[in-house]
Design a protein around this motif. Structure first.
Motif, PDB file in Angstrom:
ATOM      1  N   VAL A 115       0.832  -1.207   0.000  1.00 58.63           N
ATOM      2  CA  VAL A 115       0.000   0.000   0.000  1.00 58.63           C
ATOM      3  C   VAL A 115       0.864   1.252   0.000  1.00 58.63           C
ATOM      4  O   VAL A 115       0.636   2.191  -0.782  1.00 58.63           O
ATOM      5  N   TRP A 116       1.879   1.286   0.861  1.00 59.56           N
ATOM      6  CA  TRP A 116       2.718   2.480   0.932  1.00 59.56           C
ATOM      7  C   TRP A 116       3.603   2.620  -0.297  1.00 59.56           C
ATOM      8  O   TRP A 116       3.943   3.737  -0.696  1.00 59.56           O
ATOM      9  N   THR A 117       3.964   1.508  -0.919  1.00 58.69           N
ATOM     10  CA  THR A 117       4.691   1.600  -2.185  1.00 58.69           C
ATOM     11  C   THR A 117       3.810   2.226  -3.252  1.00 58.69           C
ATOM     12  O   THR A 117       4.265   3.063  -4.045  1.00 58.69           O
ATOM     13  N   MET A 118       2.550   1.826  -3.291  1.00 56.37           N
ATOM     14  CA  MET A 118       1.607   2.430  -4.231  1.00 56.37           C
ATOM     15  C   MET A 118       1.511   3.935  -4.018  1.00 56.37           C
ATOM     16  O   MET A 118       1.585   4.727  -4.966  1.00 56.37           O
ATOM     17  N   ARG A 119       1.393   4.352  -2.772  1.00 57.24           N
ATOM     18  CA  ARG A 119       1.295   5.781  -2.475  1.00 57.24           C
ATOM     19  C   ARG A 119       2.582   6.513  -2.838  1.00 57.24           C
ATOM     20  O   ARG A 119       2.545   7.625  -3.388  1.00 57.24           O
ATOM     21  N   GLY A 120       3.717   5.892  -2.547  1.00 63.68           N
ATOM     22  CA  GLY A 120       4.990   6.524  -2.870  1.00 63.68           C
ATOM     23  C   GLY A 120       5.206   6.665  -4.364  1.00 63.68           C
ATOM     24  O   GLY A 120       5.723   7.692  -4.838  1.00 63.68           O
ATOM     25  N   VAL A 121       4.810   5.648  -5.126  1.00 60.59           N
ATOM     26  CA  VAL A 121       4.976   5.709  -6.582  1.00 60.59           C
ATOM     27  C   VAL A 121       4.088   6.797  -7.174  1.00 60.59           C
ATOM     28  O   VAL A 121       4.507   7.539  -8.078  1.00 60.59           O
ATOM     29  N   VAL A 122       2.864   6.904  -6.676  1.00 60.76           N
ATOM     30  CA  VAL A 122       1.975   7.964  -7.165  1.00 60.76           C
ATOM     31  C   VAL A 122       2.579   9.334  -6.888  1.00 60.76           C
ATOM     32  O   VAL A 122       2.603  10.220  -7.762  1.00 60.76           O
ATOM     33  N   LEU A 123       3.091   9.527  -5.678  1.00 55.89           N
ATOM     34  CA  LEU A 123       3.709  10.809  -5.338  1.00 55.89           C
ATOM     35  C   LEU A 123       4.922  11.083  -6.220  1.00 55.89           C
ATOM     36  O   LEU A 123       5.096  12.201  -6.732  1.00 55.89           O
ATOM     37  N   ALA A 124       5.768  10.069  -6.417  1.00 50.29           N
ATOM     38  CA  ALA A 124       6.955  10.252  -7.254  1.00 50.29           C
ATOM     39  C   ALA A 124       6.572  10.577  -8.691  1.00 50.29           C
ATOM     40  O   ALA A 124       7.210  11.417  -9.348  1.00 50.29           O
ATOM     41  N   GLU A 125       5.524   9.932  -9.181  1.00 46.74           N
ATOM     42  CA  GLU A 125       5.087  10.196 -10.557  1.00 46.74           C
ATOM     43  C   GLU A 125       4.564  11.618 -10.700  1.00 46.74           C
ATOM     44  O   GLU A 125       4.859  12.307 -11.687  1.00 46.74           O
ATOM     45  N   LEU A 126       3.814  12.085  -9.714  1.00 52.79           N
ATOM     46  CA  LEU A 126       3.283  13.449  -9.769  1.00 52.79           C
ATOM     47  C   LEU A 126       4.411  14.473  -9.692  1.00 52.79           C
ATOM     48  O   LEU A 126       4.399  15.481 -10.417  1.00 52.79           O
ATOM     49  N   VAL A 127       5.387  14.229  -8.822  1.00 55.40           N
ATOM     50  CA  VAL A 127       6.519  15.155  -8.701  1.00 55.40           C
ATOM     51  C   VAL A 127       7.328  15.183  -9.993  1.00 55.40           C
ATOM     52  O   VAL A 127       7.721  16.255 -10.480  1.00 55.40           O
TER      53      VAL A 127
END
Length: 279
Positions: A132-144
């Motif tokens: 779950v936290w990997t999913m959230r981190g990847v989304v944040l990294a993609e947006l940045v």
């Protein structure tokens, strides 16, 4: 020496993608355990009705996602003609993933009696917190990453909103689905508890996987493009940044494809053969 450093860095940055794929492979074991618990139990008539209703709901929404993907392809053909051929697979993929996410986020509430006082599961009991936290981190990294490339002028406005808006919408939908499975109380009848746990487990893994794929694939593409653009520059000495970006892009793309493969395994609805055994 410079080439050795580049090779080591390239291999090292592929490791996170491999680890993520392995984690999803291990999650398949949780699916087997949850499905086995349903098979061993004898659900109540209400529990069997819930299984049928949930399966039908998921099928309808996934079909809707497929239709949305096809409609998106037709719209791209009308707007871009032959240039749209490169968008067909991404548009269809987004439509299919949207169907999965919407199907899980809008699942009808079971109609069985609820526990009193209400008992609720923890997220760690349904899906690995690391996933779950990997999913959230990847989304944040993609947006940045998308935002940085847009500010540098490497992405047009339309492309930016596409590569940023789709993962963001997928993540928000996934969070809604996760919240719903956590706040709903457990059933009162113990025979329906395995069914309820399996349905929650399916939803948690499906939305986490779908949101991860929606972010990993564009993230990898953006990193590859940035790395290739930097690789064309003439610099003095050793510049490992392009190598790091390309390796990270390959890792994200490979991880996205791997998670997509595991996602197919979770699309099969929860089933119970209890009536057949009883007969």
């Amino acid at each position: 020496m410079g080439r050795l450093i580049a090779v080591v860095l390239f291999v090292a940055l592929l490791v996170p993608g491999v680890l993520l794929g392995r984690a999803w492979g291990l999650a398949s074991g949780q699916r087997t355990v949850a499905a086995g618990a349903v098979e061993l139990a004898e659900p109540t008539p209400e529990g069997l009705a819930v299984l049928r209703r949930q399966a039908a709901h998921g099928k309808r929404l996934r079909l809707l996602g497929l239709l949305l993907g096809v409609a998106g392809i037709l719209a791209s053909v009308v707007l871009l003609a032959e240039a749209s051929v490169f968008l067909w697979v991404p548009v269809l993929t987004v439509g299919l993933l949207a169907g999965v996410l919407l199907g899980e986020a809008t699942r009808p509430r079971p109609r069985w009696a609820l526990s009193s006082p209400p008992r609720r599961p923890r997220l760690g009991e349904l899906v690995s917190g690391w996933l779950v936290w990997t999913m959230r981190g990847v989304v944040l990294a993609e947006l940045v990453t998308a935002g940085a490339m847009w500010r540098e002028g490497d992405l047009g406005g339309t492309v930016f909103w596409a590569v940023a808006g789709v993962p963001l919408a997928a993540w928000l939908t996934a969070e809604v689905a996760l919240l719903r499975v956590l706040v709903r109380p457990l059933p009162a009848d113990g025979a329906d508890v395995p069914v309820d746990e399996a349905l929650r487990t399916w939803t948690a893994h499906l939305v986490t996987a779908a949101a991860s794929v929606t972010a990993l694939l564009p993230f990898g593409t953006l990193l590859l493009r940035a790395g290739l653009d930097l690789g064309d520059r003439v610099t003095e000495g050793i510049d490992v940044t392009p190598v790091a970006l390309v390796a990270g892009g390959f890792s994200a793309l490979a991880a996205g494809l791997a998670v997509g493969v595991f996602l197919f395994g979770w699309l099969r609805p929860v089933r119970s053969t209890a009536p057949a055994l009883a007969g």
